[in-house]
Enzyme design. Structure first.
Site, PDB file in Angstrom:
ATOM      1  N   PHE A   1       4.811 -83.902 -32.880  1.00 37.49           N
ATOM      2  CA  PHE A   1       5.103 -84.166 -34.294  1.00 37.49           C
ATOM      3  C   PHE A   1       6.456 -84.864 -34.386  1.00 37.49           C
ATOM      4  CE2 PHE A   1       6.731 -83.335 -38.520  1.00 37.49           C
ATOM      5  CZ  PHE A   1       5.625 -83.551 -39.313  1.00 37.49           C
TER       6      PHE A   1
ATOM      7  N   ASP B   1      13.177 -85.991 -28.833  1.00 34.10           N
ATOM      8  CA  ASP B   1      13.166 -85.676 -30.267  1.00 34.10           C
ATOM      9  C   ASP B   1      13.584 -84.219 -30.395  1.00 34.10           C
ATOM     10  OD1 ASP B   1      12.574 -84.790 -32.804  1.00 34.10           O
ATOM     11  OD2 ASP B   1      10.668 -85.845 -32.961  1.00 34.10           O
TER      12      ASP B   1
ATOM     13  N   LYS C   1      17.055 -81.400 -39.151  1.00 37.64           N
ATOM     14  CA  LYS C   1      17.005 -79.975 -39.485  1.00 37.64           C
ATOM     15  C   LYS C   1      18.384 -79.287 -39.352  1.00 37.64           C
ATOM     16  CE  LYS C   1      12.074 -79.501 -38.480  1.00 37.64           C
ATOM     17  NZ  LYS C   1      11.496 -79.094 -39.733  1.00 37.64           N
TER      18      LYS C   1
HETATM   19  C1  LIG Z   1      10.194 -82.506 -33.731  1.00 35.37           C
HETATM   20  C2  LIG Z   1      10.264 -83.063 -35.122  1.00 35.37           C
HETATM   21  N1  LIG Z   1      10.542 -84.353 -35.286  1.00 35.37           N
HETATM   22  C3  LIG Z   1      10.623 -84.896 -36.506  1.00 35.37           C
HETATM   23  C4  LIG Z   1      10.410 -84.156 -37.641  1.00 35.37           C
HETATM   24  C5  LIG Z   1      10.505 -84.801 -38.997  1.00 35.37           C
HETATM   25  O1  LIG Z   1      11.676 -84.422 -39.629  1.00 35.37           O
HETATM   26  P1  LIG Z   1      11.830 -84.646 -41.214  1.00 35.37           P
HETATM   27  O2  LIG Z   1      10.835 -83.759 -41.875  1.00 35.37           O
HETATM   28  O3  LIG Z   1      13.261 -84.287 -41.496  1.00 35.37           O
HETATM   29  O4  LIG Z   1      11.555 -86.090 -41.450  1.00 35.37           O
HETATM   30  C6  LIG Z   1      10.102 -82.793 -37.522  1.00 35.37           C
HETATM   31  C7  LIG Z   1       9.843 -81.954 -38.708  1.00 35.37           C
HETATM   32  O5  LIG Z   1       9.267 -80.905 -38.659  1.00 35.37           O
HETATM   33  C8  LIG Z   1      10.021 -82.235 -36.222  1.00 35.37           C
HETATM   34  O6  LIG Z   1       9.718 -80.934 -36.052  1.00 35.37           O
END
Ligand SMILES: Cc1ncc(COP(=O)(O)O)c(C=O)c1O
Length: 400
Positions: A138, A223, A252
Protein backbone atom coordinates in the site's frame (compact mmCIF):
# COMPACT_ATOMS: atom_id res chain seq x y z
CA UNK A 1 -27.25 11.80 11.28
CA UNK A 2 -27.32 15.38 12.57
CA UNK A 3 -24.58 16.93 14.69
CA UNK A 4 -25.48 20.31 16.20
CA UNK A 5 -27.43 21.89 13.33
CA UNK A 6 -25.21 20.26 10.70
CA UNK A 7 -25.94 17.17 8.61
CA UNK A 8 -23.07 14.72 8.12
CA UNK A 9 -24.39 14.05 4.61
CA UNK A 10 -22.89 17.35 3.49
CA UNK A 11 -19.59 15.49 3.50
CA UNK A 12 -18.85 13.52 0.32
CA UNK A 13 -19.44 9.82 0.84
CA UNK A 14 -16.16 7.91 0.83
CA UNK A 15 -16.67 5.13 3.37
CA UNK A 16 -19.05 3.83 6.02
CA UNK A 17 -18.49 5.51 9.36
CA UNK A 18 -20.05 4.83 12.77
CA UNK A 19 -22.76 7.19 14.01
CA UNK A 20 -20.57 9.28 16.26
CA UNK A 21 -18.58 12.48 15.99
CA UNK A 22 -15.15 12.76 17.60
CA UNK A 23 -14.89 15.94 19.62
CA UNK A 24 -11.85 15.61 21.87
CA UNK A 25 -8.71 13.56 22.26
CA UNK A 26 -6.10 13.26 24.99
CA UNK A 27 -3.27 10.72 24.89
CA UNK A 28 -4.71 7.27 24.20
CA UNK A 29 -8.30 8.48 24.74
CA UNK A 30 -10.94 9.88 22.38
CA UNK A 31 -14.28 11.38 23.42
CA UNK A 32 -17.37 11.50 21.18
CA UNK A 33 -20.28 13.96 20.93
CA UNK A 34 -22.21 12.03 23.61
CA UNK A 35 -19.34 12.26 26.08
CA UNK A 36 -18.47 8.56 25.71
CA UNK A 37 -14.75 7.76 26.00
CA UNK A 38 -12.83 5.30 23.84
CA UNK A 39 -9.41 3.72 24.34
CA UNK A 40 -7.97 4.46 20.91
CA UNK A 41 -5.76 1.83 19.23
CA UNK A 42 -6.11 3.49 15.80
CA UNK A 43 -4.53 6.81 16.76
CA UNK A 44 -5.49 8.37 13.46
CA UNK A 45 -4.14 5.26 11.64
CA UNK A 46 -0.70 5.23 13.30
CA UNK A 47 -0.43 8.98 12.94
CA UNK A 48 -0.59 10.25 16.54
CA UNK A 49 2.74 8.79 17.60
CA UNK A 50 2.62 10.79 20.84
CA UNK A 51 -1.12 10.33 21.38
CA UNK A 52 -3.92 12.85 20.90
CA UNK A 53 -2.98 16.52 21.37
CA UNK A 54 0.32 16.06 23.24
CA UNK A 55 1.66 19.08 25.08
CA UNK A 56 4.78 19.37 22.89
CA UNK A 57 2.65 19.67 19.74
CA UNK A 58 0.32 22.21 21.35
CA UNK A 59 3.36 24.26 22.39
CA UNK A 60 5.03 24.02 18.97
CA UNK A 61 1.84 25.08 17.17
CA UNK A 62 1.09 27.90 19.59
CA UNK A 63 4.60 29.31 19.33
CA UNK A 64 4.89 28.96 15.55
CA UNK A 65 1.41 30.22 14.65
CA UNK A 66 2.26 33.57 16.27
CA UNK A 67 5.56 33.77 14.44
CA UNK A 68 5.18 32.59 10.83
CA UNK A 69 2.69 30.26 9.11
CA UNK A 70 3.82 30.14 5.47
CA UNK A 71 6.33 32.37 3.71
CA UNK A 72 5.92 30.15 0.55
CA UNK A 73 8.30 27.42 -0.54
CA UNK A 74 10.22 30.03 -2.55
CA UNK A 75 12.03 30.92 0.71
CA UNK A 76 13.84 28.98 3.42
CA UNK A 77 12.24 28.84 6.87
CA UNK A 78 13.82 27.88 10.19
CA UNK A 79 11.67 24.90 11.35
CA UNK A 80 12.02 23.09 7.99
CA UNK A 81 15.81 23.48 8.05
CA UNK A 82 15.90 22.26 11.65
CA UNK A 83 13.69 19.24 10.94
CA UNK A 84 15.70 18.32 7.82
CA UNK A 85 18.85 18.43 9.95
CA UNK A 86 17.32 16.23 12.67
CA UNK A 87 16.22 13.69 10.04
CA UNK A 88 19.51 13.57 8.17
CA UNK A 89 21.49 13.43 11.45
CA UNK A 90 19.51 10.35 12.54
CA UNK A 91 19.32 8.48 9.22
CA UNK A 92 21.57 7.45 6.32
CA UNK A 93 20.10 10.20 4.09
CA UNK A 94 21.49 13.60 3.13
CA UNK A 95 18.59 15.55 1.62
CA UNK A 96 14.95 16.06 2.56
CA UNK A 97 11.92 17.31 0.64
CA UNK A 98 8.83 17.89 2.79
CA UNK A 99 5.36 16.92 1.58
CA UNK A 100 1.85 16.91 3.04
CA UNK A 101 0.84 13.24 2.82
CA UNK A 102 2.44 9.84 2.42
CA UNK A 103 1.05 9.49 -1.10
CA UNK A 104 2.58 12.81 -2.09
CA UNK A 105 5.96 11.81 -0.64
CA UNK A 106 5.73 8.57 -2.65
CA UNK A 107 4.88 10.51 -5.81
CA UNK A 108 8.08 12.43 -5.16
CA UNK A 109 9.99 9.14 -4.82
CA UNK A 110 8.62 7.89 -8.18
CA UNK A 111 9.61 11.18 -9.84
CA UNK A 112 13.07 11.15 -8.31
CA UNK A 113 13.63 7.53 -9.38
CA UNK A 114 12.46 8.27 -12.93
CA UNK A 115 14.70 11.34 -13.06
CA UNK A 116 17.64 9.22 -11.88
CA UNK A 117 16.78 6.60 -14.52
CA UNK A 118 16.85 9.32 -17.17
CA UNK A 119 20.29 10.42 -16.09
CA UNK A 120 21.53 6.84 -15.57
CA UNK A 121 20.26 5.26 -18.79
CA UNK A 122 20.47 1.59 -19.78
CA UNK A 123 23.14 0.13 -22.08
CA UNK A 124 20.99 0.95 -25.13
CA UNK A 125 20.92 4.61 -24.09
CA UNK A 126 17.24 4.50 -23.09
CA UNK A 127 15.61 5.98 -20.00
CA UNK A 128 14.92 3.54 -17.17
CA UNK A 129 11.58 4.07 -15.43
CA UNK A 130 10.12 0.75 -14.26
CA UNK A 131 9.71 0.27 -10.51
CA UNK A 132 9.24 -3.13 -8.92
CA UNK A 133 6.82 -3.06 -6.01
CA UNK A 134 5.05 -5.87 -4.13
CA UNK A 135 1.77 -7.74 -4.06
CA UNK A 136 -0.50 -6.51 -1.25
CA UNK A 137 1.61 -3.36 -0.76
CA UNK A 138 0.00 0.00 0.00
CA UNK A 139 1.58 3.27 -1.12
CA UNK A 140 -1.33 5.72 -1.09
CA UNK A 141 -4.34 6.93 -3.05
CA UNK A 142 -3.07 9.13 -5.87
CA UNK A 143 -3.26 7.43 -9.28
CA UNK A 144 0.50 6.69 -9.37
CA UNK A 145 0.54 5.51 -5.73
CA UNK A 146 -2.43 3.26 -6.46
CA UNK A 147 -0.59 1.91 -9.52
CA UNK A 148 2.42 1.15 -7.32
CA UNK A 149 0.22 -0.54 -4.71
CA UNK A 150 -0.45 -4.27 -4.85
CA UNK A 151 -3.87 -4.01 -3.21
CA UNK A 152 -6.39 -6.35 -4.81
CA UNK A 153 -8.75 -4.58 -7.22
CA UNK A 154 -6.80 -1.34 -7.34
CA UNK A 155 -5.62 -2.03 -10.88
CA UNK A 156 -9.17 -1.62 -12.23
CA UNK A 157 -11.03 0.97 -10.08
CA UNK A 158 -9.62 4.04 -11.84
CA UNK A 159 -8.05 2.32 -14.86
CA UNK A 160 -5.91 2.91 -16.78
CA UNK A 161 -3.08 2.82 -14.29
CA UNK A 162 0.20 4.68 -14.53
CA UNK A 163 2.44 2.24 -16.43
CA UNK A 164 5.77 0.92 -15.21
CA UNK A 165 4.96 -0.72 -11.87
CA UNK A 166 5.48 -4.49 -11.64
CA UNK A 167 4.60 -6.58 -8.58
CA UNK A 168 6.87 -9.14 -6.95
CA UNK A 169 6.20 -11.32 -3.91
CA UNK A 170 7.39 -10.10 -0.52
CA UNK A 171 10.18 -12.20 1.01
CA UNK A 172 10.81 -13.98 -2.33
CA UNK A 173 13.99 -12.59 -3.87
CA UNK A 174 13.69 -14.76 -7.01
CA UNK A 175 10.33 -13.11 -7.77
CA UNK A 176 12.08 -9.72 -7.76
CA UNK A 177 14.97 -10.90 -9.89
CA UNK A 178 12.54 -12.27 -12.49
CA UNK A 179 10.95 -8.82 -12.98
CA UNK A 180 14.19 -6.91 -13.60
CA UNK A 181 14.43 -5.64 -17.20
CA UNK A 182 16.72 -3.13 -18.91
CA UNK A 183 14.04 -0.51 -18.09
CA UNK A 184 14.01 -1.15 -14.34
CA UNK A 185 15.22 1.72 -12.20
CA UNK A 186 14.13 0.86 -8.65
CA UNK A 187 12.60 -1.56 -6.18
CA UNK A 188 10.23 -0.09 -3.60
CA UNK A 189 8.84 -1.76 -0.49
CA UNK A 190 7.35 -1.21 2.94
CA UNK A 191 9.73 -2.80 5.50
CA UNK A 192 6.53 -4.02 7.19
CA UNK A 193 3.46 -4.18 4.94
CA UNK A 194 0.93 -2.38 7.14
CA UNK A 195 -2.38 -2.37 5.27
CA UNK A 196 -1.71 -5.92 4.06
CA UNK A 197 -1.93 -7.08 7.68
CA UNK A 198 1.40 -6.20 9.33
CA UNK A 199 3.64 -8.52 7.31
CA UNK A 200 7.33 -7.85 7.98
CA UNK A 201 9.92 -8.20 5.24
CA UNK A 202 12.50 -10.54 6.79
CA UNK A 203 15.96 -9.21 7.67
CA UNK A 204 17.42 -11.68 5.13
CA UNK A 205 15.07 -10.45 2.39
CA UNK A 206 15.95 -6.77 3.04
CA UNK A 207 19.65 -7.64 2.87
CA UNK A 208 19.23 -9.76 -0.29
CA UNK A 209 17.24 -6.94 -1.89
CA UNK A 210 20.01 -4.46 -1.12
CA UNK A 211 22.60 -6.78 -2.68
CA UNK A 212 20.44 -7.45 -5.75
CA UNK A 213 19.64 -3.77 -6.36
CA UNK A 214 23.34 -2.86 -6.08
CA UNK A 215 24.28 -5.64 -8.55
CA UNK A 216 21.81 -4.24 -11.12
CA UNK A 217 22.43 -0.55 -10.39
CA UNK A 218 18.86 -0.09 -9.14
CA UNK A 219 17.61 2.21 -6.42
CA UNK A 220 16.14 0.76 -3.25
CA UNK A 221 13.19 2.83 -1.98
CA UNK A 222 11.79 2.25 1.51
CA UNK A 223 8.22 3.45 2.02
CA UNK A 224 8.38 4.12 5.76
CA UNK A 225 5.19 6.15 5.91
CA UNK A 226 3.80 3.68 8.46
CA UNK A 227 6.99 2.05 9.82
CA UNK A 228 9.18 5.13 10.28
CA UNK A 229 9.54 7.58 13.17
CA UNK A 230 10.04 5.01 15.91
CA UNK A 231 7.00 2.87 15.13
CA UNK A 232 9.04 -0.35 14.83
CA UNK A 233 11.38 0.34 17.76
CA UNK A 234 14.18 1.93 15.70
CA UNK A 235 13.92 5.47 14.35
CA UNK A 236 13.42 3.87 10.89
CA UNK A 237 12.55 0.23 10.17
CA UNK A 238 15.30 -0.21 7.53
CA UNK A 239 17.75 0.04 10.46
CA UNK A 240 16.43 -3.29 11.80
CA UNK A 241 18.17 -5.09 8.91
CA UNK A 242 21.40 -3.09 8.90
CA UNK A 243 21.00 -1.94 5.30
CA UNK A 244 20.80 1.54 3.74
CA UNK A 245 18.14 2.34 1.13
CA UNK A 246 18.78 5.11 -1.44
CA UNK A 247 15.42 6.80 -0.94
CA UNK A 248 12.94 6.77 1.97
CA UNK A 249 9.49 8.27 2.36
CA UNK A 250 7.93 9.27 5.68
CA UNK A 251 4.41 10.31 6.66
CA UNK A 252 2.00 9.59 9.50
CA UNK A 253 4.13 9.73 12.69
CA UNK A 254 6.44 12.47 11.42
CA UNK A 255 3.68 15.04 12.04
CA UNK A 256 2.25 13.46 15.19
CA UNK A 257 -1.25 14.05 13.73
CA UNK A 258 -0.80 17.08 11.47
CA UNK A 259 -0.32 16.77 7.68
CA UNK A 260 3.41 16.36 7.21
CA UNK A 261 5.43 13.88 5.16
CA UNK A 262 8.92 13.69 3.71
CA UNK A 263 11.00 12.33 0.87
CA UNK A 264 14.62 11.63 1.82
CA UNK A 265 17.48 10.68 -0.48
CA UNK A 266 21.21 10.13 -0.50
CA UNK A 267 23.22 13.05 -1.83
CA UNK A 268 24.02 11.44 -5.20
CA UNK A 269 20.35 10.56 -5.81
CA UNK A 270 18.91 13.98 -4.93
CA UNK A 271 19.13 15.30 -8.50
CA UNK A 272 15.95 17.29 -9.01
CA UNK A 273 16.59 20.42 -11.04
CA UNK A 274 14.91 23.78 -10.40
CA UNK A 275 11.13 23.58 -10.85
CA UNK A 276 10.86 19.79 -11.11
CA UNK A 277 9.48 19.29 -7.61
CA UNK A 278 7.55 21.53 -5.23
CA UNK A 279 4.14 22.42 -3.80
CA UNK A 280 2.46 25.39 -2.14
CA UNK A 281 2.35 23.97 1.39
CA UNK A 282 5.52 21.89 1.24
CA UNK A 283 7.85 22.44 4.18
CA UNK A 284 5.70 25.19 5.70
CA UNK A 285 6.99 26.26 9.12
CA UNK A 286 3.74 25.55 11.00
CA UNK A 287 3.82 21.82 10.18
CA UNK A 288 7.58 21.40 10.28
CA UNK A 289 7.69 23.06 13.73
CA UNK A 290 5.44 20.22 14.88
CA UNK A 291 7.78 17.75 13.14
CA UNK A 292 10.69 19.18 15.13
CA UNK A 293 8.78 18.71 18.41
CA UNK A 294 7.95 15.11 17.49
CA UNK A 295 11.47 14.24 16.30
CA UNK A 296 13.07 15.75 19.42
CA UNK A 297 10.80 13.60 21.60
CA UNK A 298 11.64 10.41 19.70
CA UNK A 299 15.40 10.93 19.80
CA UNK A 300 15.46 11.75 23.53
CA UNK A 301 17.49 9.12 25.44
CA UNK A 302 15.49 6.02 26.29
CA UNK A 303 12.43 6.78 24.15
CA UNK A 304 13.05 4.24 21.37
CA UNK A 305 14.09 1.60 23.92
CA UNK A 306 10.73 2.12 25.64
CA UNK A 307 8.97 1.54 22.29
CA UNK A 308 10.90 -1.74 21.87
CA UNK A 309 10.07 -2.82 25.43
CA UNK A 310 6.37 -2.03 25.08
CA UNK A 311 6.30 -3.65 21.63
CA UNK A 312 7.75 -6.86 23.14
CA UNK A 313 5.25 -6.65 25.99
CA UNK A 314 2.31 -6.18 23.61
CA UNK A 315 3.56 -9.09 21.49
CA UNK A 316 3.70 -11.37 24.55
CA UNK A 317 0.26 -10.30 25.76
CA UNK A 318 -1.26 -10.83 22.28
CA UNK A 319 0.29 -14.31 22.16
CA UNK A 320 -1.27 -15.13 25.56
CA UNK A 321 -4.62 -13.76 24.35
CA UNK A 322 -4.36 -15.84 21.18
CA UNK A 323 -3.65 -19.01 23.21
CA UNK A 324 -6.49 -18.28 25.64
CA UNK A 325 -9.08 -17.77 22.88
CA UNK A 326 -7.78 -20.31 20.35
CA UNK A 327 -6.70 -17.70 17.77
CA UNK A 328 -3.86 -17.91 15.24
CA UNK A 329 -1.04 -15.96 16.92
CA UNK A 330 0.48 -12.51 16.49
CA UNK A 331 3.16 -10.78 14.42
CA UNK A 332 4.75 -7.38 13.94
CA UNK A 333 7.62 -5.10 14.88
CA UNK A 334 7.73 -2.66 17.80
CA UNK A 335 4.34 -1.03 18.29
CA UNK A 336 2.97 -2.06 14.90
CA UNK A 337 1.44 -5.45 15.60
CA UNK A 338 -1.35 -7.74 14.44
CA UNK A 339 -3.45 -10.45 16.05
CA UNK A 340 -4.30 -13.25 13.63
CA UNK A 341 -7.86 -14.36 14.26
CA UNK A 342 -7.93 -17.51 12.12
CA UNK A 343 -11.43 -16.61 10.90
CA UNK A 344 -13.19 -13.59 9.40
CA UNK A 345 -14.47 -11.98 12.60
CA UNK A 346 -12.36 -8.79 12.52
CA UNK A 347 -15.16 -6.36 11.53
CA UNK A 348 -17.52 -7.90 14.14
CA UNK A 349 -14.88 -7.44 16.86
CA UNK A 350 -14.28 -3.83 15.79
CA UNK A 351 -18.02 -3.00 16.06
CA UNK A 352 -18.51 -4.80 19.38
CA UNK A 353 -15.37 -3.25 20.93
CA UNK A 354 -16.44 0.25 19.89
CA UNK A 355 -19.92 -0.27 21.33
CA UNK A 356 -18.67 -1.50 24.74
CA UNK A 357 -20.00 0.42 27.77
CA UNK A 358 -19.10 2.50 29.69
CA UNK A 359 -15.88 2.95 27.68
CA UNK A 360 -15.36 1.76 24.13
CA UNK A 361 -12.27 0.33 22.47
CA UNK A 362 -11.23 1.49 18.99
CA UNK A 363 -9.58 -1.23 16.93
CA UNK A 364 -8.66 -1.67 13.27
CA UNK A 365 -9.21 -4.70 11.04
CA UNK A 366 -7.36 -4.12 7.74
CA UNK A 367 -8.19 -7.72 6.75
CA UNK A 368 -11.28 -9.58 8.04
CA UNK A 369 -9.15 -12.26 9.72
CA UNK A 370 -6.85 -9.88 11.54
CA UNK A 371 -6.68 -6.95 13.97
CA UNK A 372 -3.94 -4.31 13.73
CA UNK A 373 -2.69 -2.38 16.78
CA UNK A 374 -1.21 1.09 16.33
CA UNK A 375 -1.12 2.69 19.80
CA UNK A 376 0.73 5.91 20.46
CA UNK A 377 4.42 5.23 21.05
CA UNK A 378 4.08 6.60 24.60
CA UNK A 379 1.19 4.26 25.49
CA UNK A 380 1.46 3.01 29.07
CA UNK A 381 1.63 -0.63 30.17
CA UNK A 382 -1.68 -0.05 31.99
CA UNK A 383 -3.30 1.09 28.74
CA UNK A 384 -1.96 -2.03 27.00
CA UNK A 385 -3.36 -4.24 29.80
CA UNK A 386 -6.70 -2.41 29.64
CA UNK A 387 -6.95 -3.04 25.89
CA UNK A 388 -6.13 -6.74 26.30
CA UNK A 389 -8.79 -7.08 29.03
CA UNK A 390 -11.47 -5.30 26.97
CA UNK A 391 -10.61 -7.34 23.85
CA UNK A 392 -10.64 -10.59 25.81
CA UNK A 393 -14.18 -9.74 26.98
CA UNK A 394 -15.30 -9.12 23.40
CA UNK A 395 -13.77 -12.43 22.25
CA UNK A 396 -15.54 -14.29 25.07
CA UNK A 397 -18.85 -12.64 24.04
CA UNK A 398 -18.25 -13.92 20.51
CA UNK A 399 -17.72 -17.45 21.88
CA UNK A 400 -14.01 -17.45 21.03
C1 LIG B 1 3.04 2.40 3.74
C2 LIG B 1 2.14 3.54 3.38
N1 LIG B 1 2.48 4.34 2.37
C3 LIG B 1 1.71 5.38 2.01
C4 LIG B 1 0.54 5.66 2.66
C5 LIG B 1 -0.30 6.83 2.23
O1 LIG B 1 -0.19 7.86 3.14
P1 LIG B 1 -1.27 9.05 3.12
O2 LIG B 1 -2.58 8.46 3.51
O3 LIG B 1 -0.73 10.05 4.11
O4 LIG B 1 -1.27 9.59 1.73
C6 LIG B 1 0.12 4.84 3.72
C7 LIG B 1 -1.15 5.09 4.43
O5 LIG B 1 -1.70 4.26 5.10
C8 LIG B 1 0.95 3.75 4.09
O6 LIG B 1 0.59 2.93 5.09
Amino acid sequence: MEFSQYAVDNLMYITNRPQLVCVEGQGMWLTDNNGKRYLDYLQGWAVNCLGHSPQCIQDALNAQVKKLINPSPAFYNEPSIKLATLLTDHSCFDRVFFANSGAEANEGAFKLARKWGKVNKNAAGENRYEIITFDHSFHGRTIAAMSASGKAGWDTIFAPQVPGFHKATLNDIASVEKLITDKTVAVMLEPVQGEAGVIPATREFMQALRTLTKQHNLLLIADEVQTGMGRCGEMFAYQLSGIEPDIMTLGKGIGGGVPLAALLAKEEIAIFEAGEQGGTYNGNPLMTAVGVAVAETLIAPGFLQSVKDKGDYLGRELTKLSDKHGLAGERGEGLLRALKLGKDIGPQIVDKARDLQPVGLLLNSPRPDLLRFMPSLNVTTEELDQMIALLSGVLTDLDC
